[in-house]
Design a protein around this motif. Sequence first.
Motif, PDB file in Angstrom:
ATOM      1  N   ILE A   3     -50.585  35.716 -11.634  1.00 37.68           N
ATOM      2  CA  ILE A   3     -49.859  34.581 -11.049  1.00 37.68           C
ATOM      3  C   ILE A   3     -49.865  34.678  -9.522  1.00 37.68           C
TER       4      ILE A   3
ATOM      5  N   SER B  51     -53.412  34.026  -8.203  1.00 36.91           N
ATOM      6  CA  SER B  51     -53.745  32.592  -8.307  1.00 36.91           C
ATOM      7  C   SER B  51     -53.067  31.799  -7.202  1.00 36.91           C
ATOM      8  N   ASN B  52     -51.782  32.072  -6.965  1.00 34.46           N
ATOM      9  CA  ASN B  52     -51.043  31.375  -5.904  1.00 34.46           C
ATOM     10  C   ASN B  52     -51.649  31.655  -4.533  1.00 34.46           C
TER      11      ASN B  52
END
Length: 407
Positions: A122, A125-126
């Motif tokens: 996560i 990806s951010n």
Amino acid sequence: MEKLNKIYTILFSIFFATIPITEHIQAIPNILMLALIAFFLFVVKRDDWKKLDLKIMIALLILIFIVLLGYFGNKRWEDFSFLKKLFIVPVIYILSIPIKNHRKPIYFFLFGSFSLLLGSLIKLSNYYLTNGKLNLDVGSEVNLLLLGERPFLGVIYLISFCISIYSISQFKNKKIKFGLAVLSVLFCGFILFISARLSIVTLLLITLSTLFYMKNKRKAILLSSTGLVLLVIAGFLNPNFISRLTAGFEQDKFDFQKIIQLEPRTHIWQCSADIIKSGEVGFTGMGFRNTVIHLENCFATHDGFFNEGQREFFLESKFNTHNQFLGFYIGSGIFSLLAFIALFIILFQSNYRNQFAFSLVLIIFFFCVFENVFNRQLGVMLFGVVIYILSAVNSHKNQKSISAHSE
């Protein structure tokens, strides 16, 4: 009593689930361990003590005793932080003996590892969506994105990969088998993606070890060679892996000699060897904190660095020996080194017949060859996890042999 045993097993399992994320919630594993110690006397039975492998326990206790002698004998109070971590491994092993359902803590550990991986994905990806690029060679920012330091993360995911592969054969349910297969691919893929070099090398050796365990040698050769080719291709197609070979120092051209010169352990181990040659180590070592100080002094005068920028990097980093065997020898003397070697001889001797167990010993052995595992709470807890899983595998094997004998 049975209800208390169930509560204890759940508590122990939750403790195992927190181990992969220890560095983010350090107080929680400690609180859980204290709670388990408080519960232990109420759930342990006389027969439970028979589960302890006396050879492993004696080797651990001798190692601790030798370190304690140097600690008190030489008044090395600055080494208290290291000493208290050393006790964690035998404590986890002893706390595990009342556990009847061996699988539950192992699967909770798997859940903790997957949660860590998911959290990292996560964050990665951010970061990529925000910046449009993703560079994972070196730097503190990389540790923030990966939610930990690469060598330790690699070992967490490698242990989890082995658990996933081994567990596939333990279930008949096809959905569970498929889920475990997906997990194994995820863990293996992430090790390659983040370029955890130590874990990649260990994974290659585990793949090669298949040749010795599969009865069908043709199938074993095909499987291991295919695995090796895929791992090598995946590694060298990854730009992060190439950059990691030069430890983040960008090079237009680099050869094997330059890779060796840019590898931090080359200089750390050379300085460790210089400290040993100086004759200051002695029978009781020079202390663990004092070892780091001596290494710093060596880095200041060491003439093998690529440039002054690399020297400054070393002086700022305050590196330890990056080898637990060297760490014990320089920090606590020859007898602690011999006790630690004896522990691994016992582990390899007891587990070489089972590929899963052998793979776990191999993982923790190479972890100790390239890192100071006992200097970090996460490291000693991972060591404790491996000891527990090996105990569980051997217990399961013994139960099967007993039942087969009774039939």
